[in-house]
Design an enzyme around this catalytic site. Sequence first.
Site, short mmCIF file in Angstrom:
data_model
loop_
_atom_site.label_atom_id
_atom_site.label_comp_id
_atom_site.label_asym_id
_atom_site.label_seq_id
_atom_site.Cartn_x
_atom_site.Cartn_y
_atom_site.Cartn_z
N VAL B 65 -16.82 98.68 9.78
CA VAL B 65 -18.23 98.56 9.42
C VAL B 65 -18.98 99.89 9.53
O VAL B 65 -20.07 100.04 8.98
CB VAL B 65 -18.97 97.48 10.27
CG1 VAL B 65 -18.43 96.09 9.95
CG2 VAL B 65 -18.87 97.80 11.76
N TYR B 164 -23.12 101.84 24.59
CA TYR B 164 -23.24 100.41 24.28
C TYR B 164 -24.68 99.94 24.50
O TYR B 164 -25.29 99.29 23.64
CB TYR B 164 -22.28 99.60 25.15
CG TYR B 164 -22.20 98.13 24.82
CD1 TYR B 164 -21.34 97.66 23.82
CD2 TYR B 164 -22.98 97.20 25.50
CE1 TYR B 164 -21.27 96.31 23.51
CE2 TYR B 164 -22.91 95.84 25.21
CZ TYR B 164 -22.04 95.41 24.21
OH TYR B 164 -21.98 94.07 23.91
N ALA B 165 -25.25 100.29 25.65
CA ALA B 165 -26.62 99.89 25.97
C ALA B 165 -27.60 100.42 24.93
O ALA B 165 -28.50 99.70 24.46
CB ALA B 165 -27.00 100.39 27.36
N LYS B 168 -27.30 98.53 21.62
CA LYS B 168 -27.80 97.15 21.69
C LYS B 168 -29.33 97.12 21.76
O LYS B 168 -29.97 96.20 21.27
CB LYS B 168 -27.16 96.41 22.86
CG LYS B 168 -25.64 96.20 22.68
CD LYS B 168 -25.34 95.40 21.41
CE LYS B 168 -23.86 95.18 21.18
NZ LYS B 168 -23.58 94.38 19.96
#
Lengths: 247, 257
Positions: B65, B164-165, B168
Amino acid sequence: MSGAFDFSGKVLVLTGAAGSIGAAIARAYLALGGSCVLTDLSQTALDGLAKDLNTPDRVLTVQHDVTSPEAANAVVEAAIQRFGRIDHLVTGAGLYRDATVATMSDAEWRQSIAINLDGVFYCCRAAAAHLEPGGAIVNIASLAGQRGSKDHGHYAAAKGGVLSLSRTLAWELAPDVRVNAISPGLIEGPMVQPLLAARGPALMAQTPLGRLGTAEEVAKATLFLLSDWASFITGESLQVNGGLYMT
Amino acid sequence: MSGTHKGEVVLVTGAGRGIGQAIADAHAAAGAAVLYLDFDPALAKSAAEAAISKGWKAKALSANVGEPAAVEAAVAEGVAAFGPVTALINNAGISPKSGSKGGKAPVWEMGAAEWGQVLDVNLSGAFHCIKAVVPGMMAAKRGSIVSISSVAGKTYCDIVGVHYAATKAAIIGLTKHLAGELGPYGITVNAIAPGRIDTPLMRGTVSAANEAVKAITPLQRFGTPEEVAATALFLTSNASRFVTAQVIDVAGGWLMT
């Protein structure tokens, strides 16, 4: 997940049932097989609603002043007596009046807090010990409780209190009972007419979806949070507002 | 709810396993034609074949993606089979655990390449997928976009890395902004912030950290992929057409973000 939106054998206690959102919640819950204890300040309005709903075997109406703790206890007792259990509680009763903080009388403040916040506390307290494991509460809060509301300080303060009370209850009733809130935005019905008359076009321009919501849309979100579909959601508030307020 | 999503064409990224597979399966069971897209072609294939064997309408797609051309090609292949996408679930995500002590790399150990890779998949991946499906939704004046954020995007979670944080949290900004841009076209844009869900990704983290989360979660347990899927199904259904710009925590009350 199949059958999760099936309320057969379940019992809902719903306050403010004769309002447009309350009536939509009652109608949707009955359509999915549940039984309802419908309460409202006006017995006349409840009689009209019960006639419309036309499911007398699954409906009990109780005249109910939410500002009375004894009345909340009586509603819960009546529900147990009639249906033998309570699975769900939705607190839909509310009062929305215009008043700036600078000009608000003590009586106006007290009345709004009594109906919009004390009433929720009394009902949740009365129902807490009786809710079946796997049960759920949805408190109807408001956009006003999320962001404040010009000219409705009492209402906004009470609804903000409802949001905090819901989160507290999510802790206290876990893990058996889930507690969430719904914050409707501008929903079709008599309550928003003065607002629309004053600032309708501006409010629609601020709403990405460009329309008012319907009572049925609030009802569907409420039923989602009551259902097993939401079995890992607690302490949450879901805003149904077409994007009018995003934080 | 079988039949609630009949006529819908749903693209789920990261659909080969875990939460993505549960979301794809829930939509397929509800009557939608589902495009199971995964980076790993074998996982996409096995998930789609399992769905087809249950009598559901499904097709496997494979793409990274993070690569716009690959996403465009995969979406074109899916649209050719099932028609324009009416609902997109951005679920594909990675959470590398390359730290010297076995868990996530703290910022002082994190390489720029790992940072960039996580941004490509978790954030740019959502952007590329949205770009690929939005013209069809705008033409239809109707659509749903649901992106999987995380409780880690709203507050500090010690088991994930800063990459990641950050991605998100960015998903939340992307969601709210696009709710504004796409609302006039009847497209709702929402996010789900799962807490600790019992998935292969979670089992890759140390169990002591997971048990600590359970202890401070009101519901006193982990969630299941099916519970995240049920919220996604609500957000792509006709029941939620006035719900947009929302981030729904599916976390058992953990942190109440």
